[in-house]
Design a protein around this motif. Structure first.
Motif, PDB file in Angstrom:
ATOM      1  N   GLN A 147       0.866  -1.452   0.071  1.00 36.10           N
ATOM      2  CA  GLN A 147      -0.046  -0.099  -0.036  1.00 36.10           C
ATOM      3  C   GLN A 147       0.699   1.269  -0.084  1.00 36.10           C
ATOM      4  OE1 GLN A 147      -3.397  -0.082  -0.004  1.00 36.10           O
ATOM      5  NE2 GLN A 147      -3.259  -2.405  -0.317  1.00 36.10           N
ATOM      6  N   GLU A 148       0.285   2.379  -0.561  1.00 35.10           N
ATOM      7  CA  GLU A 148       0.991   3.526  -0.573  1.00 35.10           C
ATOM      8  C   GLU A 148      -0.065   4.665  -0.250  1.00 35.10           C
ATOM      9  OE1 GLU A 148       2.628   4.522  -4.696  1.00 35.10           O
ATOM     10  OE2 GLU A 148       4.139   3.255  -4.400  1.00 35.10           O
ATOM     11  N   GLN A 149       0.778   5.280   0.709  1.00 36.03           N
ATOM     12  CA  GLN A 149       0.011   6.486   1.148  1.00 36.03           C
ATOM     13  C   GLN A 149       0.701   7.863   0.981  1.00 36.03           C
ATOM     14  OE1 GLN A 149      -1.403   6.267   5.245  1.00 36.03           O
ATOM     15  NE2 GLN A 149      -2.104   8.381   5.363  1.00 36.03           N
ATOM     16  N   THR A 150       0.174   8.901   0.285  1.00 36.66           N
ATOM     17  CA  THR A 150       0.808  10.091  -0.020  1.00 36.66           C
ATOM     18  C   THR A 150       0.272  11.443   0.940  1.00 36.66           C
ATOM     19  OG1 THR A 150       1.358   9.304  -2.348  1.00 36.66           O
ATOM     20  CG2 THR A 150       1.632  11.788  -1.766  1.00 36.66           C
ATOM     21  N   GLU A 151       1.398  12.064   1.463  1.00 34.61           N
ATOM     22  CA  GLU A 151       0.897  13.160   2.259  1.00 34.61           C
ATOM     23  C   GLU A 151       1.325  14.451   1.752  1.00 34.61           C
ATOM     24  OE1 GLU A 151      -0.773  13.455   5.180  1.00 34.61           O
ATOM     25  OE2 GLU A 151      -1.099  11.488   5.505  1.00 34.61           O
ATOM     26  N   TRP A 152       0.824  15.463   1.496  1.00 32.20           N
ATOM     27  CA  TRP A 152       1.212  16.602   0.753  1.00 32.20           C
ATOM     28  C   TRP A 152       1.454  17.763   2.042  1.00 32.20           C
ATOM     29  CZ3 TRP A 152       2.095  17.391  -3.988  1.00 32.20           C
ATOM     30  CH2 TRP A 152       1.407  16.315  -4.986  1.00 32.20           C
ATOM     31  N   HIS A 153       2.724  18.322   1.929  1.00 32.60           N
ATOM     32  CA  HIS A 153       3.325  19.526   2.683  1.00 32.60           C
ATOM     33  C   HIS A 153       3.330  20.925   2.114  1.00 32.60           C
ATOM     34  CE1 HIS A 153       4.136  15.617   5.325  1.00 32.60           C
ATOM     35  NE2 HIS A 153       4.638  15.303   4.018  1.00 32.60           N
ATOM     36  N   ASN A 154       3.147  21.897   2.770  1.00 30.74           N
ATOM     37  CA  ASN A 154       3.346  23.182   2.292  1.00 30.74           C
ATOM     38  C   ASN A 154       4.818  23.482   2.720  1.00 30.74           C
ATOM     39  OD1 ASN A 154       0.806  23.609   1.049  1.00 30.74           O
ATOM     40  ND2 ASN A 154       0.195  23.709   3.273  1.00 30.74           N
ATOM     41  N   VAL A 155       5.905  23.748   1.900  1.00 36.70           N
ATOM     42  CA  VAL A 155       6.926  24.042   2.045  1.00 36.70           C
ATOM     43  C   VAL A 155       7.433  25.594   1.954  1.00 36.70           C
ATOM     44  CG1 VAL A 155       9.386  23.577   1.777  1.00 36.70           C
ATOM     45  CG2 VAL A 155       7.891  21.949   1.788  1.00 36.70           C
ATOM     46  N   VAL A 156       7.990  26.463   2.811  1.00 35.05           N
ATOM     47  CA  VAL A 156       8.454  27.751   2.628  1.00 35.05           C
ATOM     48  C   VAL A 156       9.879  27.863   2.800  1.00 35.05           C
ATOM     49  CG1 VAL A 156       7.830  30.155   3.316  1.00 35.05           C
ATOM     50  CG2 VAL A 156       6.195  28.485   3.565  1.00 35.05           C
ATOM     51  N   PHE A 157      10.591  28.479   1.849  1.00 35.32           N
ATOM     52  CA  PHE A 157      11.966  29.039   2.097  1.00 35.32           C
ATOM     53  C   PHE A 157      12.183  30.615   1.847  1.00 35.32           C
ATOM     54  CE2 PHE A 157      12.922  24.634   1.273  1.00 35.32           C
ATOM     55  CZ  PHE A 157      14.035  24.294   2.098  1.00 35.32           C
ATOM     56  N   TRP A 158      12.960  31.145   3.054  1.00 28.78           N
ATOM     57  CA  TRP A 158      13.201  32.496   2.784  1.00 28.78           C
ATOM     58  C   TRP A 158      14.560  32.821   2.553  1.00 28.78           C
ATOM     59  CZ3 TRP A 158       9.696  36.442   3.362  1.00 28.78           C
ATOM     60  CH2 TRP A 158       8.300  36.223   3.793  1.00 28.78           C
ATOM     61  N   GLY A 159      15.088  33.824   1.783  1.00 27.16           N
ATOM     62  CA  GLY A 159      16.474  34.271   1.775  1.00 27.16           C
ATOM     63  C   GLY A 159      17.035  33.821   0.487  1.00 27.16           C
ATOM     64  N   PRO A 160      18.565  33.913   0.640  1.00 26.00           N
ATOM     65  CA  PRO A 160      19.234  33.514  -0.597  1.00 26.00           C
ATOM     66  C   PRO A 160      18.913  32.186  -1.228  1.00 26.00           C
ATOM     67  CG  PRO A 160      20.566  34.463   1.158  1.00 26.00           C
ATOM     68  CD  PRO A 160      19.221  34.161   1.816  1.00 26.00           C
ATOM     69  N   ILE A 161      18.799  31.233  -0.483  1.00 20.40           N
ATOM     70  CA  ILE A 161      18.479  29.897  -0.908  1.00 20.40           C
ATOM     71  C   ILE A 161      17.343  29.925  -1.969  1.00 20.40           C
ATOM     72  CG2 ILE A 161      16.721  29.185   0.678  1.00 20.40           C
ATOM     73  CD1 ILE A 161      18.289  26.273   0.466  1.00 20.40           C
ATOM     74  N   VAL A 162      16.518  30.915  -2.077  1.00 19.39           N
ATOM     75  CA  VAL A 162      15.308  30.996  -3.003  1.00 19.39           C
ATOM     76  C   VAL A 162      15.965  31.235  -4.357  1.00 19.39           C
ATOM     77  CG1 VAL A 162      13.405  32.500  -3.595  1.00 19.39           C
ATOM     78  CG2 VAL A 162      13.684  31.838  -1.522  1.00 19.39           C
ATOM     79  N   ASP A 163      16.905  31.694  -4.567  1.00 21.19           N
ATOM     80  CA  ASP A 163      17.876  31.912  -6.052  1.00 21.19           C
ATOM     81  C   ASP A 163      17.959  30.633  -6.426  1.00 21.19           C
ATOM     82  OD1 ASP A 163      17.555  34.724  -5.812  1.00 21.19           O
ATOM     83  OD2 ASP A 163      19.457  34.853  -4.957  1.00 21.19           O
ATOM     84  N   THR A 164      18.481  29.547  -5.713  1.00 28.34           N
ATOM     85  CA  THR A 164      18.913  28.376  -6.053  1.00 28.34           C
ATOM     86  C   THR A 164      17.356  27.462  -6.412  1.00 28.34           C
ATOM     87  OG1 THR A 164      20.698  28.095  -4.742  1.00 28.34           O
ATOM     88  CG2 THR A 164      19.940  26.151  -5.316  1.00 28.34           C
ATOM     89  N   ILE A 165      16.474  27.576  -5.660  1.00 31.86           N
ATOM     90  CA  ILE A 165      15.112  26.954  -5.693  1.00 31.86           C
ATOM     91  C   ILE A 165      14.505  27.488  -7.133  1.00 31.86           C
ATOM     92  CG2 ILE A 165      13.009  27.066  -4.882  1.00 31.86           C
ATOM     93  CD1 ILE A 165      14.023  26.906  -1.968  1.00 31.86           C
ATOM     94  N   GLU A 166      14.456  28.828  -7.260  1.00 29.34           N
ATOM     95  CA  GLU A 166      13.751  29.417  -8.427  1.00 29.34           C
ATOM     96  C   GLU A 166      14.731  28.797  -9.854  1.00 29.34           C
ATOM     97  OE1 GLU A 166      12.218  33.774  -9.679  1.00 29.34           O
ATOM     98  OE2 GLU A 166      14.315  33.828  -8.708  1.00 29.34           O
ATOM     99  N   ARG A 167      16.029  28.604  -9.495  1.00 30.81           N
ATOM    100  CA  ARG A 167      16.780  28.546 -10.982  1.00 30.81           C
ATOM    101  C   ARG A 167      16.615  26.938 -10.903  1.00 30.81           C
ATOM    102  NH1 ARG A 167      22.851  30.058 -12.070  1.00 30.81           N
ATOM    103  NH2 ARG A 167      23.086  29.058 -14.079  1.00 30.81           N
ATOM    104  N   TYR A 168      16.521  25.639 -10.031  1.00 30.83           N
ATOM    105  CA  TYR A 168      16.865  24.465 -10.582  1.00 30.83           C
ATOM    106  C   TYR A 168      15.674  23.608 -10.094  1.00 30.83           C
ATOM    107  CZ  TYR A 168      21.906  25.866 -10.975  1.00 30.83           C
ATOM    108  OH  TYR A 168      22.813  26.409 -11.548  1.00 30.83           O
ATOM    109  N   LEU A 169      14.596  24.061  -9.226  1.00 33.06           N
ATOM    110  CA  LEU A 169      13.660  23.346  -8.821  1.00 33.06           C
ATOM    111  C   LEU A 169      12.535  23.485  -9.797  1.00 33.06           C
ATOM    112  CD1 LEU A 169      13.673  23.163  -5.023  1.00 33.06           C
ATOM    113  CD2 LEU A 169      14.871  21.648  -6.738  1.00 33.06           C
ATOM    114  N   LYS A 170      11.618  22.540 -10.101  1.00 33.81           N
ATOM    115  CA  LYS A 170      10.510  22.368 -10.779  1.00 33.81           C
ATOM    116  C   LYS A 170       9.544  21.210 -10.385  1.00 33.81           C
ATOM    117  CE  LYS A 170      11.937  19.847 -14.901  1.00 33.81           C
ATOM    118  NZ  LYS A 170      12.993  18.958 -15.026  1.00 33.81           N
TER     119      LYS A 170
END
Length: 149
Positions: free
Chosen positions: A38-61
């Motif tokens: 069986q599989e159970q999927t949970e959804w989580h809201n994630v928030v990042f602030w500051g300089p790491i956001v540039d990396t998130i914006e550039r590389y995550l999709k």
């Protein structure tokens, strides 16, 4: 550890500080009493602030596989009907990009791609430590924790 449910939403605040929000799906696999997987999927809201956001914006999709460390925060807000709503979020403090990527690099030639999340299990501990991507550290930048514990 999970996968992004959609592309990160990135906003710049009036102060110039950036914030990224995205849903992260985590899946637990287990066998029920009859031995069926069986599989159970949970959804989580994630928030990042500051300089790491540039990396998130550039590389995550959408679909990117990442490892996140942070603290859990529940806050309330008023919806359009003036009803009080609550939302629980993971306030990201560290993040590792896993799988995919295959050798991407940033403008400085630094490897930004992750490793196959299963491959490190087949290596010795020291070897996996050397080749695994290091967490991108994040400092919350002064957001105070108002919880009493």
């Amino acid at each position: 550890m999970g996968n992004l449910g959609k592309d990160p939403e990135v906003r710049a605040m009036e102060s110039g500080r950036k914030v990224a929000n995205f849903p992260l799906a985590t899946t637990e696999t287990y066998k029920d009493r009859d031995g069926n997987r069986q599989e159970q999927t949970e959804w989580h809201n994630v928030v990042f602030w500051g300089p790491i956001v540039d990396t998130i914006e550039r590389y995550l999709k959408k679909g990117s596989s990442i490892y996140v460390e942070g603290r859990i925060r529940t806050r309330s807000y008023q919806d359009k009907d003036n009803q009080t709503r609550y939302i629980t979020e993971i306030m990201g403090q560290q993040m590792n990009m896993l799988g995919g990527g295959g050798g991407r690099s940033d403008s400085h030639g630094n490897d930004m791609g992750g490793h196959d999340s299963g491959s490190s299990q087949q290596r010795s501990g020291a070897q996996a430590q050397q080749s695994a991507p290091q967490p991108t550290s994040f400092n919350s930048g002064g957001e105070e924790d108002d919880l009493p514990f």
